[in-house]
Scaffold this motif. Structure first.
Motif, PDB file in Angstrom:
ATOM      1  N   PRO A 167      -7.669  12.778   0.737  1.00 10.56           N
ATOM      2  CA  PRO A 167      -7.408  12.594   2.165  1.00 10.56           C
ATOM      3  C   PRO A 167      -6.664  11.291   2.464  1.00 10.56           C
ATOM      4  CG  PRO A 167      -9.631  13.405   1.838  1.00 10.56           C
ATOM      5  CD  PRO A 167      -9.083  13.116   0.480  1.00 10.56           C
ATOM      6  N   GLY A 168      -5.568  11.413   3.210  1.00 12.35           N
ATOM      7  CA  GLY A 168      -4.782  10.255   3.608  1.00 12.35           C
ATOM      8  C   GLY A 168      -3.702   9.842   2.637  1.00 12.35           C
ATOM      9  N   GLU A 169      -3.660  10.485   1.461  1.00 15.11           N
ATOM     10  CA  GLU A 169      -2.679  10.095   0.454  1.00 15.11           C
ATOM     11  C   GLU A 169      -1.302  10.701   0.713  1.00 15.11           C
ATOM     12  OE1 GLU A 169      -2.752   7.971  -2.375  1.00 15.11           O
ATOM     13  OE2 GLU A 169      -4.443   7.252  -1.150  1.00 15.11           O
ATOM     14  N   GLU A 170      -1.278  11.889   1.285  1.00 19.19           N
ATOM     15  CA  GLU A 170      -0.013  12.587   1.520  1.00 19.19           C
ATOM     16  C   GLU A 170      -0.032  13.268   2.883  1.00 19.19           C
ATOM     17  OE1 GLU A 170       1.456  15.109  -1.662  1.00 19.19           O
ATOM     18  OE2 GLU A 170       0.130  14.125  -3.100  1.00 19.19           O
ATOM     19  N   TYR A 171       1.115  13.797   3.243  1.00 17.84           N
ATOM     20  CA  TYR A 171       1.280  14.568   4.491  1.00 17.84           C
ATOM     21  C   TYR A 171       1.862  15.915   4.123  1.00 17.84           C
ATOM     22  CZ  TYR A 171       4.175  16.066   8.537  1.00 17.84           C
ATOM     23  OH  TYR A 171       4.808  16.778   9.507  1.00 17.84           O
ATOM     24  N   ILE A 172       1.035  16.960   4.196  1.00 16.87           N
ATOM     25  CA  ILE A 172       1.493  18.332   3.976  1.00 16.87           C
ATOM     26  C   ILE A 172       0.924  19.197   5.090  1.00 16.87           C
ATOM     27  CG2 ILE A 172       1.365  20.372   2.494  1.00 16.87           C
ATOM     28  CD1 ILE A 172       1.416  18.633   0.078  1.00 16.87           C
ATOM     29  N   TYR A 173       1.797  19.858   5.794  1.00 16.55           N
ATOM     30  CA  TYR A 173       1.438  20.717   6.930  1.00 16.55           C
ATOM     31  C   TYR A 173       0.407  21.748   6.484  1.00 16.55           C
ATOM     32  CZ  TYR A 173       2.475  23.361  11.242  1.00 16.55           C
ATOM     33  OH  TYR A 173       2.410  23.987  12.462  1.00 16.55           O
ATOM     34  N   SER A 174      -0.674  21.874   7.234  1.00 13.43           N
ATOM     35  CA  SER A 174      -1.725  22.827   6.888  1.00 13.43           C
ATOM     36  C   SER A 174      -2.282  23.493   8.133  1.00 13.43           C
ATOM     37  CB  SER A 174      -2.862  22.123   6.143  1.00 13.43           C
ATOM     38  OG  SER A 174      -3.946  23.006   5.938  1.00 13.43           O
ATOM     39  N   ASN A 175      -2.133  24.813   8.210  1.00 14.12           N
ATOM     40  CA  ASN A 175      -2.713  25.560   9.323  1.00 14.12           C
ATOM     41  C   ASN A 175      -4.230  25.501   9.304  1.00 14.12           C
ATOM     42  OD1 ASN A 175      -0.432  26.940  10.858  1.00 14.12           O
ATOM     43  ND2 ASN A 175       0.077  27.495   8.759  1.00 14.12           N
ATOM     44  N   SER A 176      -4.804  25.310   8.128  1.00 18.15           N
ATOM     45  CA  SER A 176      -6.260  25.233   8.018  1.00 18.15           C
ATOM     46  C   SER A 176      -6.810  24.085   8.854  1.00 18.15           C
ATOM     47  CB  SER A 176      -6.673  25.033   6.556  1.00 18.15           C
ATOM     48  OG  SER A 176      -6.314  26.133   5.771  1.00 18.15           O
ATOM     49  N   GLY A 177      -6.109  22.945   8.848  1.00 17.42           N
ATOM     50  CA  GLY A 177      -6.577  21.789   9.590  1.00 17.42           C
ATOM     51  C   GLY A 177      -6.750  22.096  11.070  1.00 17.42           C
ATOM     52  N   GLY A 282       0.528   9.613  12.729  1.00 16.79           N
ATOM     53  CA  GLY A 282      -0.413   9.363  11.654  1.00 16.79           C
ATOM     54  C   GLY A 282       0.108   8.349  10.664  1.00 16.79           C
ATOM     55  N   LYS A 283      -0.824   7.786   9.890  1.00 12.50           N
ATOM     56  CA  LYS A 283      -0.467   6.845   8.826  1.00 12.50           C
ATOM     57  C   LYS A 283      -1.171   7.246   7.546  1.00 12.50           C
ATOM     58  CE  LYS A 283       0.675   2.665  11.452  1.00 12.50           C
ATOM     59  NZ  LYS A 283       0.360   1.225  11.659  1.00 12.50           N
ATOM     60  N   LEU A 284      -0.471   7.094   6.439  1.00  6.84           N
ATOM     61  CA  LEU A 284      -1.062   7.349   5.138  1.00  6.84           C
ATOM     62  C   LEU A 284      -1.883   6.146   4.698  1.00  6.84           C
ATOM     63  CD1 LEU A 284       1.963   9.033   3.292  1.00  6.84           C
ATOM     64  CD2 LEU A 284       0.122  10.126   4.602  1.00  6.84           C
ATOM     65  N   ASN A 285      -2.620   6.322   3.623  1.00  4.30           N
ATOM     66  CA  ASN A 285      -3.464   5.239   3.120  1.00  4.30           C
ATOM     67  C   ASN A 285      -2.662   3.994   2.755  1.00  4.30           C
ATOM     68  OD1 ASN A 285      -5.651   6.918   3.421  1.00  4.30           O
ATOM     69  ND2 ASN A 285      -5.685   7.579   1.291  1.00  4.30           N
ATOM     70  N   ASN A 286      -1.395   4.193   2.378  1.00 11.99           N
ATOM     71  CA  ASN A 286      -0.549   3.053   2.008  1.00 11.99           C
ATOM     72  C   ASN A 286       0.114   2.386   3.205  1.00 11.99           C
ATOM     73  OD1 ASN A 286       1.464   4.829   2.752  1.00 11.99           O
ATOM     74  ND2 ASN A 286       2.310   5.080   0.690  1.00 11.99           N
ATOM     75  N   GLY A 287      -0.226   2.852   4.406  1.00  4.91           N
ATOM     76  CA  GLY A 287       0.314   2.265   5.626  1.00  4.91           C
ATOM     77  C   GLY A 287       1.577   2.913   6.139  1.00  4.91           C
ATOM     78  N   LYS A 288       2.145   3.841   5.371  1.00  3.49           N
ATOM     79  CA  LYS A 288       3.384   4.495   5.796  1.00  3.49           C
ATOM     80  C   LYS A 288       3.120   5.396   7.001  1.00  3.49           C
ATOM     81  CE  LYS A 288       7.000   7.706   4.278  1.00  3.49           C
ATOM     82  NZ  LYS A 288       7.470   8.602   3.186  1.00  3.49           N
TER      83      LYS A 288
END
Length: 561
Positions: A167-177, A282-288
């Protein structure tokens, strides 16, 4: 006469309120192919400064009864619905009934322990890592014609032993969310999200023709039917019996969506704090920082700030595109599966915001100095058009999503390995080493980063969104023993068996009674079909299974039986 009905009548009878005749003509030209009585089409709304400056329908809402589309036709808008699911969550957070830092596990303890690290905010931003349930259904062998319910989706998701990523490492579109967010609303309020949204959003905003469609048997007045083109010509109905909401499910009209747009700027119902939460990226864990906020994509277009979201499901396509600084919005709702409303919405924006785009471009040009290019021979060489031979090769977005660029009859040619689609390229005027597909202005392909007289990357642009396709080496797979892949492979997470067979010197893969799909060899132990990649695993040289990755679902484990 009731003022509400009078305003609707005036909207239908007077499609143009503020647009000039020149603008009307230019917009109608964008939709001209659909402006016929024998095909489905779309409804369009253009809003600025709280006014409808242009609204009309193109084509038919219903081909069986010859009912045309108009501003009051009710459309399914697919994933454009996600902003309304997000709105329910943000409202509940404002009301103190949940926190965006609450964990998924706190609502649904049946999930594996990884759910303890997934927050509501992760679900909103598509950074949770939860695998996409629509992709899972496809991988299970189900189609658009199959029926399943919320309880089935929950079972599929809780059966996943791993995530796509932490969680928070990447951004991938998910309908489940977003489906899960809908379930969280139900858990917190003890009412279906359709009921909560009606009470807290649609009724207060006067959106009386908008709802979450959680009952496919319900009668909807003025509903547009969804259609898909047939290969032999004509159209067939393309609808669904699925009742899932959250990731989609909104039915609405151009007239109603204008009220939602008005609320963005001035509303007694929705606070400024609410909208600030909605558009916080949103922001990833690395701050991006990522482009996705809460059911909204925040991404500039040609120098102007833009907020948007598209939608696509069965025979419906949608786009809601807002330029907040100009208080300008385009809504396109289509009832045909071959529509590209996103491209159309941007083209409509070009008609009305032409001068604003020019001004933004001039500001950008004036702020960029050309001095570092003028005296740099290497940069000058980089900008010069190169022979087509320097553009050919294999380019990859992700494993399995690979484009072969070649020269055929003196013309640059593209072949998409994942779906066997091919086309010719033609140069784009006044652009260097940049091409488009012949007859299609949707995409531009810029060949860049030259090394050893070969382009190393294609910058693929679509409506301002950019993706980089990197050159990959061509792997010699001529010595691969194809028959060694044959066998049955079982996935506990999907609870299905895939069969790999060998016939006529080719490999095929099949799940359940679906038609076999031809497998392409990408590398020594890597096969693919339809954008799905299978990485085979060996023990002491013997194949024991494979790891499947399919876009929004990654790292599914299959064992050889």
């Amino acid at each position: 006469m009731n003022s509400k009905y009078l305003s609707l009548l005036l909207l239908m009878l007077s499609p143009s309120v503020w647009a000039t005749k020149t603008q009307e003509k230019a917009v109608d030209e964008i939709f001209s192919e659909w402006d016929k009585a024998n095909m489905p089409g779309a409804s369009l709304g253009v809003f600025q400064n709280g006014k409808i400056i242009y609204a009309r329908g193109y084509g038919m809402a219903n081909l069986e009864y010859d009912i045309p589309n108009d501003a009051n036709s009710v459309f399914r808008i697919g994933s454009t619905s996600k902003q309304f699911t997000a709105a329910c969550i943000v409202l509940l957070a404002e009301q103190g009934k949940l926190k965006l830092t609450d964990s998924l596990h706190s609502f649904f303890p049946a999930f594996p322990d990884y759910a303890k690290e997934i927050t509501v905010r992760h679900l909103l931003n598509h950074t949770s890592g939860v695998r996409d349930y629509l992709t899972l259904s496809f991988l299970k062998g189900l189609t658009d014609e199959d029926y399943y319910e919320d309880k089935d989706v929950m079972q599929w998701l809780t059966n996943q032993t791993a995530l796509n990523f932490a969680p928070g490492e990447e951004y991938i579109y998910s309908n489940s969310g977003y489906w899960l967010l809908g379930q969280i609303v139900k858990q917190v309020t003890q009412m279906d999200m359709a009921e909560f949204a009606a009470k807290e959003l649609f009724e207060p905003l006067g959106m009386y023709h908008t709802h979450f469609h959680n009952n496919h048997k319900a009668i909807v007045k003025n509903r547009a039917s969804g259609y898909a083109p047939k290969e032999a010509g004509g159209y067939q109905i393309s609808m669904t019996t699925l009742n899932m909401i959250g990731d989609g499910g909104i039915f609405t009209t151009i007239s109603d969506i204008k009220k939602w747009d008005d609320a963005f700027y001035n509303s007694e119902v929705l606070s400024k704090k609410f909208w600030q939460a909605m558009i916080t990226q949103g922001k990833l864990n690395n701050g991006k920082q990522i482009e996705y906020a809460s059911g909204l994509i925040i991404e500039p277009y040609k120098g102007l700030n833009a907020i948007s979201h598209g939608g696509a499901f069965v025979g419906f396509r949608a786009e809601l595109l807002r330029f907040p600084d100009q208080k300008f919005t385009v809504a396109v709702f289509a009832n045909r599966s071959d529509a590209n409303p996103t491209s159309m919405a941007f083209k409509v924006a070009e008609v009305f915001l032409e001068e604003e785009f020019k001004t933004a471009a001039q500001v950008k040009d004036s702020s960029e100095s050309n001095a570092d290019i003028a005296g740099n021979d290497e940069a000058a060489t980089q900008l010069a058009a190169v022979p087509l031979e320097q553009l050919t090769g294999e380019y990859q977005l992700n494993p399995g999503i690979q484009l072969t660029v070649s020269i055929q009859s003196g013309t640059l040619h593209g072949y998409q390995i994942w779906n066997q689609k091919e086309y010719d390229f033609e140069p784009i005027e006044n652009a260097v080493n940049t091409f488009k597909i012949v007859g299609d202005d949707t995409f531009s392909f810029e060949f860049d980063d030259f090394e050893n007289n070969q382009a190393q990357v294609i910058n693929l642009s679509r409506n301002g969104s950019m993706s980089a396709w990197n050159r990959v080496d061509i792997v010699d797979t001529s010595g691969v023993e194809l028959s060694g892949f044959v066998g049955d492979y079982y996935s506990k997470e999907l609870d299905v068996v895939y069969q790999v067979t060998f016939k006529d010197d080719a490999l095929f893969i099949q799940v359940d009674n679906n038609a076999p799909e031809a497998l392409a060899v990408l590398a020594i132990d890597q096969l693919s079909y339809d954008g799905i990649v299978l990485d085979f695993v060996r023990q002491e040289g013997v194949i024991t299974g494979f790891i499947m990755s399919a876009g929004r679902v990654k790292n599914l484990v299959f064992g050889k039986q």
